[in-house]
Design a protein around this motif. Structure first.
Motif, PDB file in Angstrom:
ATOM      1  N   ALA A  35       0.964  -1.298  -0.163  1.00 43.09           N
ATOM      2  CA  ALA A  35      -0.126  -0.081   0.017  1.00 43.09           C
ATOM      3  C   ALA A  35       0.316   1.738  -0.083  1.00 43.09           C
ATOM      4  O   ALA A  35       0.219   2.433  -0.591  1.00 43.09           O
ATOM      5  N   GLY A  36       2.124   1.195   0.411  1.00 50.52           N
ATOM      6  CA  GLY A  36       2.797   2.259   0.261  1.00 50.52           C
ATOM      7  C   GLY A  36       2.190   3.045   2.083  1.00 50.52           C
ATOM      8  O   GLY A  36       1.823   2.829   2.991  1.00 50.52           O
ATOM      9  N   PRO A  37       2.882   4.033   2.384  1.00 52.03           N
ATOM     10  CA  PRO A  37       3.687   5.100   3.571  1.00 52.03           C
ATOM     11  C   PRO A  37       1.646   5.290   3.691  1.00 52.03           C
ATOM     12  O   PRO A  37       1.419   5.740   2.398  1.00 52.03           O
ATOM     13  N   ILE A  38       1.246   4.933   5.108  1.00 56.07           N
ATOM     14  CA  ILE A  38      -0.234   5.572   5.809  1.00 56.07           C
ATOM     15  C   ILE A  38      -0.456   6.430   6.503  1.00 56.07           C
ATOM     16  O   ILE A  38       0.473   5.957   7.961  1.00 56.07           O
ATOM     17  N   ASP A  39       0.098   7.657   6.415  1.00 63.12           N
ATOM     18  CA  ASP A  39       0.543   8.633   7.774  1.00 63.12           C
ATOM     19  C   ASP A  39      -0.762   9.702   7.501  1.00 63.12           C
ATOM     20  O   ASP A  39      -0.117  10.817   8.381  1.00 63.12           O
ATOM     21  N   SER A  40      -1.578   9.230   7.542  1.00 62.25           N
ATOM     22  CA  SER A  40      -2.521  11.025   7.758  1.00 62.25           C
ATOM     23  C   SER A  40      -4.842   9.401   7.355  1.00 62.25           C
ATOM     24  O   SER A  40      -4.502   8.944   6.935  1.00 62.25           O
ATOM     25  N   SER A  90     -19.713  -0.414  22.832  1.00 60.96           N
ATOM     26  CA  SER A  90     -19.215   0.140  22.968  1.00 60.96           C
ATOM     27  C   SER A  90     -17.982   1.090  22.402  1.00 60.96           C
ATOM     28  O   SER A  90     -17.846   2.143  22.833  1.00 60.96           O
ATOM     29  N   TRP A  91     -17.529   0.095  22.190  1.00 55.38           N
ATOM     30  CA  TRP A  91     -15.912   0.613  21.452  1.00 55.38           C
ATOM     31  C   TRP A  91     -15.932   0.827  20.007  1.00 55.38           C
ATOM     32  O   TRP A  91     -17.402   0.710  19.481  1.00 55.38           O
ATOM     33  N   LEU A  92     -14.954   1.496  19.729  1.00 57.34           N
ATOM     34  CA  LEU A  92     -15.018   2.217  18.920  1.00 57.34           C
ATOM     35  C   LEU A  92     -14.601   1.392  17.182  1.00 57.34           C
ATOM     36  O   LEU A  92     -14.229   0.760  17.449  1.00 57.34           O
ATOM     37  N   ASP A  93     -15.500   2.532  16.849  1.00 58.46           N
ATOM     38  CA  ASP A  93     -16.153   1.714  15.166  1.00 58.46           C
ATOM     39  C   ASP A  93     -15.095   2.539  14.191  1.00 58.46           C
ATOM     40  O   ASP A  93     -14.847   3.894  14.532  1.00 58.46           O
ATOM     41  N   TRP A  94     -14.785   2.282  13.116  1.00 56.06           N
ATOM     42  CA  TRP A  94     -14.252   3.271  12.358  1.00 56.06           C
ATOM     43  C   TRP A  94     -15.588   4.079  12.223  1.00 56.06           C
ATOM     44  O   TRP A  94     -14.705   5.565  12.015  1.00 56.06           O
ATOM     45  N   PRO A  95     -16.399   4.757  11.954  1.00 53.89           N
ATOM     46  CA  PRO A  95     -17.235   5.799  12.005  1.00 53.89           C
ATOM     47  C   PRO A  95     -16.469   6.715  12.899  1.00 53.89           C
ATOM     48  O   PRO A  95     -16.343   8.239  13.252  1.00 53.89           O
ATOM     49  N   ARG A  96     -16.736   6.634  14.236  1.00 48.69           N
ATOM     50  CA  ARG A  96     -16.754   7.359  15.522  1.00 48.69           C
ATOM     51  C   ARG A  96     -15.301   7.615  15.519  1.00 48.69           C
ATOM     52  O   ARG A  96     -14.789   8.889  15.804  1.00 48.69           O
ATOM     53  N   GLU A 134     -14.191  10.555  13.097  1.00 50.55           N
ATOM     54  CA  GLU A 134     -15.000  11.698  13.255  1.00 50.55           C
ATOM     55  C   GLU A 134     -13.751  12.279  14.504  1.00 50.55           C
ATOM     56  O   GLU A 134     -13.883  13.753  14.286  1.00 50.55           O
ATOM     57  N   GLN A 135     -13.716  11.612  15.647  1.00 53.77           N
ATOM     58  CA  GLN A 135     -13.142  11.591  16.390  1.00 53.77           C
ATOM     59  C   GLN A 135     -11.300  12.328  16.093  1.00 53.77           C
ATOM     60  O   GLN A 135     -10.566  13.411  16.640  1.00 53.77           O
ATOM     61  N   LEU A 136     -10.724  11.815  14.974  1.00 55.78           N
ATOM     62  CA  LEU A 136      -9.247  11.375  14.604  1.00 55.78           C
ATOM     63  C   LEU A 136      -9.384  13.444  13.938  1.00 55.78           C
ATOM     64  O   LEU A 136      -8.324  14.309  14.149  1.00 55.78           O
ATOM     65  N   ALA A 137     -10.595  12.798  12.808  1.00 48.76           N
ATOM     66  CA  ALA A 137      -9.943  14.140  11.687  1.00 48.76           C
ATOM     67  C   ALA A 137     -11.595  15.024  11.625  1.00 48.76           C
ATOM     68  O   ALA A 137     -11.198  15.168  11.118  1.00 48.76           O
ATOM     69  N   LEU A 179      -0.978   6.940  13.676  1.00 51.49           N
ATOM     70  CA  LEU A 179      -3.051   7.710  13.581  1.00 51.49           C
ATOM     71  C   LEU A 179      -3.673   7.416  14.619  1.00 51.49           C
ATOM     72  O   LEU A 179      -4.471   6.285  15.075  1.00 51.49           O
ATOM     73  N   MET A 180      -2.555   6.771  15.863  1.00 51.44           N
ATOM     74  CA  MET A 180      -3.508   6.449  17.264  1.00 51.44           C
ATOM     75  C   MET A 180      -4.469   7.887  18.122  1.00 51.44           C
ATOM     76  O   MET A 180      -4.585   8.441  17.864  1.00 51.44           O
ATOM     77  N   LEU A 181      -5.377   6.925  18.474  1.00 49.97           N
ATOM     78  CA  LEU A 181      -7.111   7.353  19.591  1.00 49.97           C
ATOM     79  C   LEU A 181      -7.163   6.894  20.853  1.00 49.97           C
ATOM     80  O   LEU A 181      -6.682   5.302  20.757  1.00 49.97           O
ATOM     81  N   ARG A 182      -6.631   8.202  21.745  1.00 50.39           N
ATOM     82  CA  ARG A 182      -7.708   7.818  22.964  1.00 50.39           C
ATOM     83  C   ARG A 182      -9.141   7.814  23.582  1.00 50.39           C
ATOM     84  O   ARG A 182      -9.272   9.021  23.387  1.00 50.39           O
ATOM     85  N   SER A 183      -9.365   7.201  23.904  1.00 47.34           N
ATOM     86  CA  SER A 183     -11.215   7.658  24.341  1.00 47.34           C
ATOM     87  C   SER A 183     -11.205   7.803  26.031  1.00 47.34           C
ATOM     88  O   SER A 183     -10.022   6.342  26.921  1.00 47.34           O
ATOM     89  N   THR A 184     -12.236   7.459  26.267  1.00 49.40           N
ATOM     90  CA  THR A 184     -12.337   7.657  27.714  1.00 49.40           C
ATOM     91  C   THR A 184     -12.606   6.002  28.197  1.00 49.40           C
ATOM     92  O   THR A 184     -12.632   6.198  29.973  1.00 49.40           O
TER      93      THR A 184
END
Length: 304
Positions: A179-184, A203-209, A212-215, A266-271
């Motif tokens: 795939a090459g670089p995946i940086d965004s 309640s875990w994160l899915d791709w849409p959320r 939305e939260q990341l970008a 591309l890491m994301l943290r939730s509560t």
């Protein structure tokens, strides 16, 4: 219970059972390490208490009356029940056990690889694992401890959090090379994403959320490459079929072993996160306490 039943002592019933089984006072006395006259006296005393003859004295022995036969069956059943209960209690004392409720993902990727260490430390504790992939209600099951993915409100209620929900896209090294670089996030959304369904209200994160939260990206999930089992999704990612969402704490060993590559930028943290729930707080026990302490210790060592 009548006064007659209370008057029939366990010892007299044990003597009666031996005499009825052997149909011989002499053989019963030999088994009980007593005397024939003592057995005869115990039986006679029981007959007087009940007001019923239990034996007919015949030449060189005895035989049960109809009442004696009925009592013999009941006494044998009662003693058998007592013996089985004692065996079960002794076995439980010798081998205490703890029942754990968790989901497939946690059991496969966190608990099972570490469980041998617990067994080495506590070889006499039997561990029983109950798993499911949907919403798990520990109140409705016979479990001692539940290790579940919890929302912020549950964790705020005093449930110890083992590790937070820290997610990052993961894929195979071969997939990343192709795939090459995946940086965004914009680049990520163009690639095949492996989807874990949450059709039971998880309640875990899915791709849409996540997007939305990341970008702030409005992502609509594709219909292909969808799984209702996280272990299957991870196997698909390892096989190079796409990019999955990886939960730190679950996929760490796969990342360390090189089977998966994490897109850490591309890491994301939730509560939210996995919590350790005492499913039976009113039933303390050494086995449960030992397991809880061990789980918290392991989580602290691998804190992310």
């Amino acid at each position: 219970m009548s006064w007659i039943a209370r008057a029939a002592s366990p010892n007299s019933l044990r003597v009666f059972e031996a005499a009825a089984r052997h149909l011989s006072f002499t053989a019963a006395a030999r088994e009980l390490r007593s005397t024939q006259s003592a057995v005869s006296q115990q039986v006679r005393s029981l007959e007087e208490q009940l007001g019923l003859p239990l034996f007919e004295r015949i030449y060189r022995g005895v035989r049960l009356t109809e009442a004696g036969q009925a009592l013999f069956v009941s006494v044998q059943e009662g003693f058998a029940t007592i013996d089985r209960t004692i065996d079960r209690l002794q076995h439980k004392h010798r081998h205490p056990h703890v029942n754990i409720l968790t989901d497939f993902s946690f059991a496969a990727y966190w608990l099972m690889p570490r469980l041998p260490h617990f067994r080495e430390r506590h070889p006499n504790i039997d561990v029983r694992i109950v798993t499911n992939q949907g919403v798990l209600d520990w109140r409705a099951q016979e479990v001692d401890v539940a290790i579940l993915f919890c929302d912020e409100r549950t964790l705020a209620s005093g449930v110890p959090r083992l590790f937070p929900e820290l997610v990052l896209p993961v894929c195979s090294p071969g997939f990343l090379e192709q795939a090459g670089p995946i940086d965004s996030p914009q680049r990520l959304v163009e690639l095949p994403l492996l989807t874990l369904t949450a059709d039971q209200g998880q309640s875990w994160l899915d791709w849409p959320r996540y997007f939305e939260q990341l970008a702030g990206i409005d992502y609509q999930e594709a219909s292909e490459l969808t799984f209702n089992n996280y272990t299957l999704l991870i196997q698909a990612a390892i096989a190079g079929q796409g990019i999955g969402m990886g939960w730190r704490g679950l996929v760490d060993d796969l990342l360390d072993g090189g089977m998966l590559v994490g897109l850490h930028e591309l890491m994301l943290r939730s509560t939210q996160g996995y919590g350790l729930i005492d499913a039976r707080p009113d039933s303390p026990g050494e086995a449960k306490r030992a397991l809880q302490e061990w789980v918290l210790e392991c989580a602290a060592q691998a804190e992310v």
